[in-house]
Write a protein that holds these residues in place. Sequence first.
Motif, PDB file in Angstrom:
ATOM      1  N   CYS A  49     -13.030  10.464 -43.792  1.00  0.00           N
ATOM      2  CA  CYS A  49     -11.845  11.239 -43.460  1.00  0.00           C
ATOM      3  C   CYS A  49     -11.310  10.685 -42.163  1.00  0.00           C
ATOM      4  O   CYS A  49     -11.979  10.747 -41.144  1.00  0.00           O
ATOM      5  N   CYS A  53      -8.149  16.761 -38.823  1.00  0.00           N
ATOM      6  CA  CYS A  53      -9.053  17.454 -39.738  1.00  0.00           C
ATOM      7  C   CYS A  53     -10.329  17.893 -39.024  1.00  0.00           C
ATOM      8  O   CYS A  53     -10.873  17.155 -38.218  1.00  0.00           O
ATOM      9  N   HIS A  74     -12.823  17.344 -50.747  1.00  0.00           N
ATOM     10  CA  HIS A  74     -12.568  17.622 -49.327  1.00  0.00           C
ATOM     11  C   HIS A  74     -11.064  17.648 -49.056  1.00  0.00           C
ATOM     12  O   HIS A  74     -10.567  18.541 -48.378  1.00  0.00           O
ATOM     13  N   HIS A 128      -5.151  18.424 -45.101  1.00  0.00           N
ATOM     14  CA  HIS A 128      -4.878  17.396 -46.115  1.00  0.00           C
ATOM     15  C   HIS A 128      -3.903  17.896 -47.180  1.00  0.00           C
ATOM     16  O   HIS A 128      -3.105  17.126 -47.700  1.00  0.00           O
TER      17      HIS A 128
HETATM   18 ZN    ZN Z   1     -10.585  15.608 -43.700  1.00  0.00          ZN
END
Ligand code: ZN
Length: 123
Positions: A48, A53, A69, A76
């Motif tokens: 990621c 995030c 995720h 996201h």
């Molecule tokens: Zn993420």
Amino acid sequence: MLTTEPLDIADIVGVPVDLATPFDYLTNSDTDADNAELRSARRWAWYCKDPACPKYWSSWSCKSNFWLHLYETDVHRADVRTHTRVGRRELAKEWRVETDWGMEEPKQPKPTLGQNGIASGNE
Ligand SMILES: [Zn+2]
């Protein structure tokens, strides 16, 4: 006088549940398809790479867990790149990192924030 006991149906064990759910099956085949691009003993890890995030710089060895995720995280979901299939595929390609099959290599160094997102790895 002997009697034959009736069969106790409660003792019959249920059919074992197949733990390989269809979701996991798809997960593995999807990941395998990507890993097939690499030499043997190499695999992808999906990172990621969105500093906004909460799980920034976490990595997944399973592509569908990475998808999940993206799907589960508000940051996201708000990202236009995740709104289309093509966009998600591009994102996965951009964020994946090659590693060894046992994932024993150190993770890719986390970029220092505040430098326009440019990684400052120590190579
Ligand atoms: Zn993420």
